[in-house]
Design an enzyme around this catalytic site. Sequence first.
Site, PDB file in Angstrom:
ATOM      1  N   LEU A 177      -7.524 -12.209   7.083  1.00 41.02           N
ATOM      2  CA  LEU A 177      -8.155 -11.589   5.765  1.00 41.02           C
ATOM      3  C   LEU A 177      -8.630 -12.944   5.281  1.00 41.02           C
ATOM      4  CD1 LEU A 177      -8.928  -9.107   4.398  1.00 41.02           C
ATOM      5  CD2 LEU A 177      -7.269  -9.842   2.873  1.00 41.02           C
ATOM      6  N   GLU A 219      -1.107 -15.404   9.350  1.00 41.77           N
ATOM      7  CA  GLU A 219      -1.010 -15.244   7.938  1.00 41.77           C
ATOM      8  C   GLU A 219       0.373 -14.576   7.592  1.00 41.77           C
ATOM      9  OE1 GLU A 219      -4.312 -12.757   6.444  1.00 41.77           O
ATOM     10  OE2 GLU A 219      -4.165 -11.697   8.204  1.00 41.77           O
ATOM     11  N   LYS A 264     -10.752  -5.560   5.300  1.00 41.84           N
ATOM     12  CA  LYS A 264      -9.443  -5.294   4.452  1.00 41.84           C
ATOM     13  C   LYS A 264      -9.095  -3.709   4.406  1.00 41.84           C
ATOM     14  CE  LYS A 264      -7.263  -6.623   0.129  1.00 41.84           C
ATOM     15  NZ  LYS A 264      -6.167  -6.829   0.803  1.00 41.84           N
ATOM     16  N   TYR A 267      -9.900  -1.400   1.057  1.00 45.69           N
ATOM     17  CA  TYR A 267      -9.363  -1.443  -0.222  1.00 45.69           C
ATOM     18  C   TYR A 267      -9.686  -2.761  -0.747  1.00 45.69           C
ATOM     19  CZ  TYR A 267      -5.013  -3.959   1.068  1.00 45.69           C
ATOM     20  OH  TYR A 267      -3.945  -4.636   1.759  1.00 45.69           O
TER      21      TYR A 267
END
Length: 289
Positions: free
Chosen positions: A209, A185, A153, A39
């Site tokens: 990411l 993260e 992702k 996505y």
Amino acid sequence: MGLGVNMSRIVYVNGEYVSEESAVISVFDRGFLMADAVYEVTSVLDGKLLEFDGHLKRLKRSLSELDMQEPDAINDLLEIHRTLVRDNQVDQGGVYLQVTRGVADRDFIYPENVKSTLVMFTQSKDILGSKLVEKGMKVISIDDLRWGRRDIKTVQLLYPSMGKMMAKSAKCDDAWMVEDGYVTEGTSNNAYIIKNGKIITRAKSFAILHGITRTSVLRFAKEAQMELEERNFSISEAIDADEAFITSASSFVTPVINIDGQNISDGSPGPMTQRLREIYLDESIKTAI
Ligand code: PMP
């Protein structure tokens, strides 16, 4: 429709614009059965798309890393984004896009010659006016228990969702995930600290990411002659830092002021973070389409 959520939206499903009530995908869709899907979320300000090229490039990379077919409409994505923003009268918010490997009888082996599924919808939201910009975010640290290809992702968002719930239970705003002693993260954002004028953030790898906002913020910081270091940092180094912040497409640059109950500096948003947010917003609005 302002920022209301009650009005029915027009959404996009495999080539058709339909009302959200009549939009359907198959129960055999691999996105539903196996989280076999990727996505992107593109922010909208003033009815314009931010960082569209970056999101498209990352989408193509996610698809390619998973040997997933590009959707038929791959070259029409800008036009579809714009149509959805216009027809749903989105002034501020985002466009969500999901591609799945498609519909096939349930099997671990990827099906052959199956068309990917493409679903897109808008969300109207006040993304500029978050109270956290002035207040700063409180975060907790949690173990990073996600899979090992976080650079792709995918829609496997259950652990990040659990992380946000752990943060919520602790009356905090988010969680920073830690692996082998170092911060990877945030649950839905990249993490940074600033020490002695230097911006420190983890380098790109499979562990995080590759944020579109991250890439731009680092470029703008460099252009503004700020010092940068891409390396691992720990929670204790972060608590000792002068400032901390996160970046993501929908939060831009947002200060972090407390980790695990301990204030960073005096517990208020730092000046470099504020400056980075201003620069990022100015520059990204300039290239919005
Ligand atoms: N890391 C994770 C785990 C995320 O979910 C996101 C948001 N998609 C980010 C970082 C930030 O990426 P971007 O700047 O492209 O929104």
